[in-house]
Design a protein around this motif. Structure first.
Motif, PDB file in Angstrom:
ATOM      1  N   ALA A 362      41.899  44.861  40.264  1.00  0.00           N
ATOM      2  CA  ALA A 362      40.449  44.796  40.428  1.00  0.00           C
ATOM      3  C   ALA A 362      39.805  46.139  40.097  1.00  0.00           C
ATOM      4  O   ALA A 362      38.757  46.196  39.436  1.00  0.00           O
ATOM      5  N   ARG A 363      40.427  47.223  40.539  1.00  0.00           N
ATOM      6  CA  ARG A 363      39.889  48.554  40.214  1.00  0.00           C
ATOM      7  C   ARG A 363      39.943  48.820  38.713  1.00  0.00           C
ATOM      8  O   ARG A 363      39.036  49.452  38.156  1.00  0.00           O
ATOM      9  N   HIS A 364      40.980  48.347  38.080  1.00  0.00           N
ATOM     10  CA  HIS A 364      41.085  48.518  36.627  1.00  0.00           C
ATOM     11  C   HIS A 364      39.956  47.767  35.917  1.00  0.00           C
ATOM     12  O   HIS A 364      39.368  48.270  34.946  1.00  0.00           O
ATOM     13  N   ALA A 365      39.616  46.576  36.427  1.00  0.00           N
ATOM     14  CA  ALA A 365      38.508  45.814  35.842  1.00  0.00           C
ATOM     15  C   ALA A 365      37.184  46.532  36.054  1.00  0.00           C
ATOM     16  O   ALA A 365      36.342  46.633  35.139  1.00  0.00           O
ATOM     17  N   VAL A 447      38.701  41.452  33.358  1.00  0.00           N
ATOM     18  CA  VAL A 447      39.104  40.516  34.411  1.00  0.00           C
ATOM     19  C   VAL A 447      40.354  41.070  35.081  1.00  0.00           C
ATOM     20  O   VAL A 447      41.238  41.608  34.416  1.00  0.00           O
ATOM     21  N   GLY A 448      40.413  40.907  36.429  1.00  0.00           N
ATOM     22  CA  GLY A 448      41.617  41.342  37.134  1.00  0.00           C
ATOM     23  C   GLY A 448      41.424  41.343  38.627  1.00  0.00           C
ATOM     24  O   GLY A 448      40.343  41.699  39.123  1.00  0.00           O
ATOM     25  N   GLY A 449      42.459  40.922  39.355  1.00  0.00           N
ATOM     26  CA  GLY A 449      42.422  40.980  40.810  1.00  0.00           C
ATOM     27  C   GLY A 449      41.330  40.148  41.443  1.00  0.00           C
ATOM     28  O   GLY A 449      40.815  40.530  42.503  1.00  0.00           O
ATOM     29  N   GLY A 450      40.966  39.028  40.807  1.00  0.00           N
ATOM     30  CA  GLY A 450      39.900  38.198  41.352  1.00  0.00           C
ATOM     31  C   GLY A 450      38.511  38.714  41.051  1.00  0.00           C
ATOM     32  O   GLY A 450      37.525  38.230  41.609  1.00  0.00           O
TER      33      GLY A 450
END
Length: 472
Positions: A362-365, A447-450
């Motif tokens: 999520a942080r990467h997104a 997109v990532g981690g919801g």
């Protein structure tokens, strides 16, 4: 006092002072362990950590405390009268992050422990006094506040502790001087200031007590009738309806049963000995105001609403124990230890789990959003962005009773979540807003981690998605 007498008394004074500070480090460390990992695991929210970070960020930049999560150009002084938040600005300027507010809150709560411990040591002795101070620092009203992001009430707690400690010692002038700054923390703190003034008046400080009560009334009325409406975009105090007179006043104060449950849980950590002290009367006005409002959020034991009552309760415990008859002395000797055991038993074990793969994804997104961008973010994501972006709420929170036009921020980026929940906007509205993004010219950027990040690339205009993000 002669120099010789001062030097002779210095060791005793020093030992007393250091004793009062014994619980500070463990209490402060416990608060940090409760709050900081929640931010690292992305468990904090825009309402309210993000809002307060935006306000303090404004002060740190020498500007008005604007919280775009509440609306375009929304000055938080139009929501609550809390100019004392500006005291955190120098620290935020050095460490511009939401974590700074969480650290400040833990430190402020820890700094409220020495006044409580010091009075308890004077009245009960060193061991029992430290037990009372430690029980206060670990009390449920304090740690529940630390588990619910950051609130301006953190600035009030040490002031309340200092004011009530002075009151127990009979230092009326000091009690009033420590209480009056509460008027700058939040408008509802005037109730505690009035209570301090009333007790000073009752104990014989007629003029000083009357001045404190009048200052509390005048300061509160000035805040809710003049200052807050002047900064509020709709020109009124949003929480005034809570004080409206309707229905049976006695039933409104005493029902439903959750209110009695709250009173019982407040007194239970002191084994109800706090009722022996007249200082406990300071609870009456704040609780009456909370129980009067029709909003059940204020009635219970959650969130941060009971933090300012904890210094009152545990100073009342120390004072109440000192007032017990001698025949109960042996039994009373164990009350501080029992109070500490109750606090330790109720206190949650800090969750020190490291952020998982989902959080890292999520942080990467979110890293796809550039610094300084305008972002409409879901409530769960806002405090991850408020330190480096101009953040509004996705979708924008509408107020049905707003008197003026809706103020919708324009956002070039959108950060949404797969599981939005119903606060502060119903989930169906959030999903409908997200579904309307492609038609408004937003494309998926990461997109990532919801988490799904959108960027506006052309179309009707940034923020025009079904009128729920923003209008030019």
């Amino acid at each position: 006092m002669t120099l010789e007498r001062f030097v002779r008394n210095l060791p005793r004074l020093s030992r007393s002072s250091w004793t009062a500070w014994i619980p500070v480090l463990p209490v402060g460390l416990y608060g940090l362990l409760l709050s900081l990992p929640r931010q690292w695991r992305m468990e904090t929210t825009g309402f309210d950590l993000g809002i307060f970070e935006q306000a303090v960020r404004g002060y740190a930049a020498g500007q008005l405390p604007v919280a775009t999560l509440k609306g375009t150009g929304f000055d938080v002084l139009g929501d609550h009268f809390s100019p004392a938040l500006a005291l955190l600005a120098p620290f935020y300027r050095l460490f511009p992050s939401a974590q700074t507010l969480l650290v400040a809150q833990a430190v402020l709560f820890a700094l409220s422990v020495p006044p409580v411990t010091g009075v308890a040591v004077e009245l009960l002795g060193r061991a029992r006094g430290v037990a009372v101070g430690s029980a206060y620092g670990l009390s449920w009203g304090v740690w529940r506040a630390e588990l619910f992001d950051f609130h301006e009430v953190a600035l009030a707690v040490p002031l309340v502790a200092l004011a009530v400690a002075a009151l127990v010692r009979g230092r009326h002038r000091a009690a009033v001087c420590w209480a009056l700054p509460l008027l700058l923390v939040k408008e509802d703190q005037g109730l505690l200031v009035a209570g301090v003034g009333a007790l000073v008046w009752w104990r014989g400080g007629r003029r000083l007590g009357a001045v404190a009560v009048l200052a509390a009334v005048a300061g509160t009325l000035l805040a809710v009738l003049v200052v807050v409406p002047a900064f509020n975009p709709d020109g009124h105090y949003d929480y005034g309806a809570s004080a409206a007179w309707h229905g049976d006043p006695l039933a409104r104060l005493l029902l439903p049963a959750v209110k009695w449950h709250t009173v019982a849980l407040l007194l239970a950590p002191t084994l109800f000995v706090a009722l022996r002290s007249p200082v406990c009367l300071l609870l009456v006005l704040p609780l009456a105001a909370r129980f009067w409002t029709p909003n059940p959020t204020y009635w219970g034991c959650g969130q941060h609403y009971n933090a300012v009552l904890m210094p009152v309760l545990f100073l009342s415990l120390a004072d109440g124990l000192a007032r017990l008859p001698r025949r109960t002395g042996r039994l009373a000797r164990w009350v501080p230890a029992l109070a500490l055991l109750l606090a330790l038993d109720a206190a949650p074990v800090p969750d020190l789990a490291a952020p998982g793969d989902g959080v890292r994804a999520a942080r990467h997104a979110l890293a796809a959003i550039p610094d300084g961008a305008t972002v409409a973010a879901a409530n769960q994501l806002a405090p991850q962005l408020t330190g480096r972006c101009t953040v509004s709420l996705f979708p924008y929170l509408t107020y049905p009773d707003a008197r003026g036009p809706l103020r919708r921020p324009v956002a070039r980026w959108v950060a949404a979540v797969d599981r939005p929940g119903d606060f502060p906007v119903p989930e169906r509205e959030q999903r409908a807003a997200q579904a309307a993004l492609p038609a408004a010219g937003y494309r998926v950027a990461a997109v990532g981690g919801g988490v799904t990040v959108y960027e506006w690339t052309g179309g009707p205009g940034p923020g025009r998605a079904a009128g729920v993000i923003g209008d030019r």
